[in-house]
Scaffold this motif. Structure first.
Motif, PDB file in Angstrom:
ATOM      1  N   SER A  12      12.534 -11.092  -3.549  1.00  0.00           N
ATOM      2  CA  SER A  12      12.243 -10.858  -4.959  1.00  0.00           C
ATOM      3  C   SER A  12      13.174 -11.657  -5.847  1.00  0.00           C
ATOM      4  CB  SER A  12      12.359  -9.362  -5.298  1.00  0.00           C
ATOM      5  OG  SER A  12      13.679  -8.902  -5.085  1.00  0.00           O
ATOM      6  N   THR A 130      13.591  -8.007 -10.915  1.00  0.00           N
ATOM      7  CA  THR A 130      12.385  -7.285 -10.515  1.00  0.00           C
ATOM      8  C   THR A 130      12.727  -5.830 -10.232  1.00  0.00           C
ATOM      9  OG1 THR A 130      11.689  -9.303  -9.368  1.00  0.00           O
ATOM     10  CG2 THR A 130      10.405  -7.299  -8.955  1.00  0.00           C
ATOM     11  N   LEU A 132      10.883  -3.082  -8.580  1.00  0.00           N
ATOM     12  CA  LEU A 132       9.666  -2.997  -7.777  1.00  0.00           C
ATOM     13  C   LEU A 132       8.851  -1.736  -8.032  1.00  0.00           C
ATOM     14  CD1 LEU A 132      11.333  -4.290  -4.498  1.00  0.00           C
ATOM     15  CD2 LEU A 132       9.720  -5.561  -5.931  1.00  0.00           C
ATOM     16  N   ARG A 133       9.522  -0.589  -8.164  1.00  0.00           N
ATOM     17  CA  ARG A 133       8.785   0.674  -8.320  1.00  0.00           C
ATOM     18  C   ARG A 133       7.954   0.715  -9.606  1.00  0.00           C
ATOM     19  NH1 ARG A 133      13.101   2.624  -5.187  1.00  0.00           N
ATOM     20  NH2 ARG A 133      12.478   4.189  -3.629  1.00  0.00           N
ATOM     21  N   GLY A 135       7.006  -2.147 -11.251  1.00  0.00           N
ATOM     22  CA  GLY A 135       6.286  -3.399 -11.445  1.00  0.00           C
ATOM     23  C   GLY A 135       6.776  -4.141 -12.679  1.00  0.00           C
ATOM     24  N   HIS A 140       5.756 -11.405 -11.614  1.00  0.00           N
ATOM     25  CA  HIS A 140       4.650 -10.440 -11.743  1.00  0.00           C
ATOM     26  C   HIS A 140       5.074  -9.026 -11.337  1.00  0.00           C
ATOM     27  CE1 HIS A 140       2.168 -13.833 -12.651  1.00  0.00           C
ATOM     28  NE2 HIS A 140       2.203 -14.329 -11.419  1.00  0.00           N
ATOM     29  N   GLY A 141       6.364  -8.723 -11.461  1.00  0.00           N
ATOM     30  CA  GLY A 141       6.841  -7.369 -11.213  1.00  0.00           C
ATOM     31  C   GLY A 141       6.789  -6.912  -9.771  1.00  0.00           C
ATOM     32  N   ARG A 142       6.777  -7.848  -8.836  1.00  0.00           N
ATOM     33  CA  ARG A 142       6.622  -7.473  -7.425  1.00  0.00           C
ATOM     34  C   ARG A 142       7.415  -8.397  -6.512  1.00  0.00           C
ATOM     35  NH1 ARG A 142       3.560 -11.543  -5.554  1.00  0.00           N
ATOM     36  NH2 ARG A 142       1.871 -12.408  -6.834  1.00  0.00           N
ATOM     37  N   ALA A 143       7.443  -8.026  -5.231  1.00  0.00           N
ATOM     38  CA  ALA A 143       8.004  -8.916  -4.217  1.00  0.00           C
ATOM     39  C   ALA A 143       7.067 -10.109  -4.035  1.00  0.00           C
ATOM     40  CB  ALA A 143       8.162  -8.158  -2.901  1.00  0.00           C
ATOM     41  N   LYS A 145       4.601 -12.858  -2.443  1.00  0.00           N
ATOM     42  CA  LYS A 145       3.509 -12.815  -1.467  1.00  0.00           C
ATOM     43  C   LYS A 145       3.111 -14.235  -1.076  1.00  0.00           C
ATOM     44  CE  LYS A 145       0.450 -10.495  -3.852  1.00  0.00           C
ATOM     45  NZ  LYS A 145      -0.728  -9.649  -4.232  1.00  0.00           N
ATOM     46  N   ASP A 148       2.257 -17.548  -3.441  1.00  0.00           N
ATOM     47  CA  ASP A 148       2.961 -17.595  -4.727  1.00  0.00           C
ATOM     48  C   ASP A 148       3.648 -18.946  -4.905  1.00  0.00           C
ATOM     49  OD1 ASP A 148       2.223 -15.015  -5.349  1.00  0.00           O
ATOM     50  OD2 ASP A 148       4.143 -14.111  -4.782  1.00  0.00           O
TER      51      ASP A 148
END
Length: 337
Positions: A12, A130, A132-133, A135, A140-143, A145, A148
């Motif tokens: 992240s 970030t 994570l919980r 977002g 984009h508020g996440r880990a 992927k 990306d």
């Protein structure tokens, strides 16, 4: 541009955290190992708070779609490019088309990837971290992927000169590192059962004497349910001398709470803003990097330290990092003359 071919376990975008908003219930978040993050940025000519990638345990596969100047600091996650080891704690030039891969976590569990210019993601409440919980922030508020693509911001004049210098030295190689690195005294040692220095918490005296002794003399194992919010410890059960009605209080990075099951929890980067469990201790700031690099299943021992000593160590570390920053700047100037 850096493309994510494989995301790894948890990768992240993080910086030094979303400070100044906890009074509104907004989680600070940020890097787990601030020292490694700061030094990684210094090595590529960034400001200390620029966003980096926090890579946990099992790292990603990253394709560099343009030339880049990077550094890796923190744990040793067996980084390679083209099958060759990428040494940490130094500037590294990576050629366009190269793939950075990570293998076994040999030492520690988190490594920070800084890229010259810093990662180009929007700021949310003055931070690129970030959470994570919720977002919130980061990419984009996440880990990250698969698929990306992360862009870097414009290089500083100093970073551009370093990259150009290394590019000329690289020849046909996919990457090249500076032949100097951060001195060993600036690099934390990450080993199991290394003492973690702790200041007595506000409710320390409320615990039974045998619990107080167990906390400082018995090892605790990092539980499998640990995460960026907190490390759940497994070991001797800690009990209050008598039941107390607790009022929620502010908590910080490294606060050690003891819930009703008697198993301590070390609150970390994604901690809540307040807590109502009794606090038996507070990890000294200088040892946060040691805690952040512990893996689930590993053990830690706690060693009592006074508030005054913890403050002294903090000031000494900050002085050392500033001296290191000056040394890196001078060294980089020498290289590109």
């Amino acid at each position: 541009m850096i493309k994510v071919l494989k995301p790894g376990l948890l990768t992240s975008v993080q910086d030094l955290g979303r400070t100044g908003y906890q009074t509104y219930g907004v989680i600070a978040s940020g890097v787990m190992d601030p020292a490694a993050h700061r030094i990684a940025n210094l090595l590529v000519g960034n400001r200390e708070g620029a966003a980096t990638l926090e890579i946990t345990l099992s790292g990603p596969v990253l394709e560099f779609q343009e030339d880049a100047l990077i550094s890796l600091c923190g744990g040793d996650l067996s980084a390679t490019i083209g099958g060759k080891q990428v040494k940490p704690w130094r500037p590294v030039y990576v050629k366009k088309g190269s793939e950075l891969r990570f293998g076994q976590a040999k030492e520690g569990c988190r490594v920070y990837l800084a890229v010259a210019g810093g990662f180009h993601v929007p700021e949310v409440m003055e931070s690129k971290s970030t959470y994570l919980r919720a977002g919130l922030g980061g990419f984009h508020g996440r880990a990250l992927k698969e698929g990306d693509e992360l862009a870097a911001q414009e290089l500083s004049e100093a970073a551009a000169k370093i990259q150009s210098f290394l590019q000329k030295q690289a020849g046909g190689e996919s990457f090249i590192s500076m032949d100097w690195h951060v001195a060993s005294e600036f690099i934390p040692v990450f080993k199991e059962e290394q003492p973690v220095r702790v200041i007595k918490g506000r409710q320390y005296e409320l615990f039974k004497k045998e619990s107080q002794e167990a906390f400082f003399f018995e090892p605790y194992q990092i539980g499998s349910k640990s995460d960026r919010m907190g490390y759940r410890l497994e070991g001797p059960k800690l009990q209050l001398d008598k039941e107390q009605e607790m009022i929620s209080e502010a908590v910080g990075f490294g606060t050690i709470q003891v819930p009703s099951n008697g198993q301590p929890i070390i609150l970390l980067a994604d901690r809540q803003t307040t807590g109502g469990y009794p606090k038996i201790g507070q990890v000294a700031s200088v040892d946060i990097p040691v805690v952040a690099q512990l893996k689930p299943g590993e053990k830690a021992r706690f060693q009592e330290i006074s508030l005054e000593k913890a403050q002294q160590l903090y000031l000494e570390r900050e002085k050392s990092i500033q001296q290191l920053a000056q040394g890196i700047r001078l060294k980089l100037k020498e290289e590109v003359r």
